[in-house]
Design an enzyme around this catalytic site. Sequence first.
Site, PDB file in Angstrom:
ATOM      1  N   TYR A   1      37.163 127.630  65.125  1.00  0.00           N
ATOM      2  CA  TYR A   1      36.591 128.845  64.835  1.00  0.00           C
ATOM      3  C   TYR A   1      35.372 129.434  65.535  1.00  0.00           C
ATOM      4  O   TYR A   1      34.580 128.409  65.534  1.00  0.00           O
ATOM      5  CB  TYR A   1      36.299 128.643  63.147  1.00  0.00           C
ATOM      6  CG  TYR A   1      36.159 129.998  62.611  1.00  0.00           C
ATOM      7  CD1 TYR A   1      37.389 130.809  62.283  1.00  0.00           C
ATOM      8  CD2 TYR A   1      34.883 130.536  62.189  1.00  0.00           C
ATOM      9  CE1 TYR A   1      36.961 132.017  61.420  1.00  0.00           C
ATOM     10  CE2 TYR A   1      34.884 131.779  61.650  1.00  0.00           C
ATOM     11  CZ  TYR A   1      35.917 132.310  60.945  1.00  0.00           C
ATOM     12  OH  TYR A   1      35.766 133.653  60.240  1.00  0.00           O
TER      13      TYR A   1
ATOM     14  N   SER B   1      40.835 121.991  63.909  1.00  0.00           N
ATOM     15  CA  SER B   1      40.147 123.091  62.844  1.00  0.00           C
ATOM     16  C   SER B   1      40.961 124.345  62.950  1.00  0.00           C
ATOM     17  O   SER B   1      42.018 124.340  62.802  1.00  0.00           O
ATOM     18  CB  SER B   1      38.380 123.293  63.274  1.00  0.00           C
ATOM     19  OG  SER B   1      38.095 124.056  62.230  1.00  0.00           O
ATOM     20  N   GLN B   2      40.387 125.416  63.177  1.00  0.00           N
ATOM     21  CA  GLN B   2      41.229 126.748  63.534  1.00  0.00           C
ATOM     22  C   GLN B   2      42.173 126.438  64.576  1.00  0.00           C
ATOM     23  O   GLN B   2      43.423 126.903  64.305  1.00  0.00           O
ATOM     24  CB  GLN B   2      40.235 127.885  64.230  1.00  0.00           C
ATOM     25  CG  GLN B   2      41.270 129.026  64.383  1.00  0.00           C
ATOM     26  CD  GLN B   2      40.314 130.156  64.974  1.00  0.00           C
ATOM     27  OE1 GLN B   2      39.967 131.159  64.290  1.00  0.00           O
ATOM     28  NE2 GLN B   2      39.838 130.173  66.091  1.00  0.00           N
TER      29      GLN B   2
ATOM     30  N   ASP C   1      35.455 115.845  54.272  1.00  0.00           N
ATOM     31  CA  ASP C   1      35.486 117.436  55.191  1.00  0.00           C
ATOM     32  C   ASP C   1      35.451 118.452  53.999  1.00  0.00           C
ATOM     33  O   ASP C   1      36.607 118.467  53.422  1.00  0.00           O
ATOM     34  CB  ASP C   1      36.955 117.221  55.927  1.00  0.00           C
ATOM     35  CG  ASP C   1      36.786 118.485  56.938  1.00  0.00           C
ATOM     36  OD1 ASP C   1      36.008 119.478  56.600  1.00  0.00           O
ATOM     37  OD2 ASP C   1      37.806 118.588  57.706  1.00  0.00           O
TER      38      ASP C   1
ATOM     39  N   HIS D   1      33.844 117.481  58.916  1.00  0.00           N
ATOM     40  CA  HIS D   1      34.489 117.945  59.787  1.00  0.00           C
ATOM     41  C   HIS D   1      34.702 117.623  61.149  1.00  0.00           C
ATOM     42  O   HIS D   1      35.521 118.040  61.727  1.00  0.00           O
ATOM     43  CB  HIS D   1      34.262 119.607  59.685  1.00  0.00           C
ATOM     44  CG  HIS D   1      35.382 120.417  60.064  1.00  0.00           C
ATOM     45  ND1 HIS D   1      36.704 120.359  59.663  1.00  0.00           N
ATOM     46  CD2 HIS D   1      35.423 121.505  60.826  1.00  0.00           C
ATOM     47  CE1 HIS D   1      37.534 121.242  60.171  1.00  0.00           C
ATOM     48  NE2 HIS D   1      36.812 121.980  60.893  1.00  0.00           N
TER      49      HIS D   1
END
Length: 322
Positions: free
Chosen positions: A92, A187-188, A273, A303
């Site tokens: 992201y 992640s994203q 996370d 994360h």
Amino acid sequence: MALFDLPFDELREHRSASVAPEDFDAFWSGTLQEAREHDLDARFEPVDTGLSTVDVYDVTFAGFGGHPVKGWLRLPAGAAEPLPLLVEFIGYGGGRGLAHENLLWASTGRAHFVMDTRGQGSAWGGGGATADPVGGGPAFPGFMTRGIDAPENYYYRRVYTDAVRAVEAARSHPLTDAARTVALGASQGGGITIAVGGLVPDLAAVAPDVPFLCDFPRAVGLTDRHPYREVALFLKTHRGRSADVQRTLSYFDGVHFAARGRAPALFSAALEDQTCPPSTVFSAFNAWAHEDKEIEVYDFNDHEGGGPHHEEAKLRWLRARV
């Protein structure tokens, strides 16, 4: 932050309460059919990077709406025959970065394609180069609520479509082997990877790390960390819109793409996370349809997940597959 989500034994069995819309498959088949009405027009321009072991190409292809999307294709220098292909999606706020970055995967003797994420690339890293020319209604700053009024307008409809087209563009290069294509990202990028795994039927493998964009009903109510928090803050102002927002998000929930996953998968999760809570990751992992699936769990990480340790795990895991 110490452990805050479900106990590990419960994570192993956790299932999302999110329900896929009845027209989920029709929505996505129609979206991709519409995108494919535009010529893919994949162009690969050599870049003079000064590197001696990796050749880099500046890539442009037509994504959602025929909009130009950028990427990098990195190949081992002097490659003369089709190579296993890794298609990577970015976290992201980041972009594809600079041509000389991110050389790990090409160094393994594979082709490595990195998709720029439309409208992003200004929060960290080396930047991005892809605009998002589609406007939208009122939104909270960030990307999570852009076009959230309806599935047809939602930002991630464009991104997921770009991602499928990125796989098609990367496979069109003569030095990539379509039969040995892997999607991966963190992640994203992990969430996009899961979507691609549900939309592209013939991948060799997928590897989503600490994936975002999974189990929206739980994530939005569980964590106050961005980016999920963007949705809650939007609803804080737009009172009474929760049902409409959840309907839109249901078309983009990684859990529903996971239920359509048709390739071996290696997930990762971190138990501290708060950005992508472990229960949301396990929701997607437990829904993943292919029986060959594994998850690496990092007990005391946030994360950042497994970092270089998980890169090592992916190197071992991929060696047996592509």
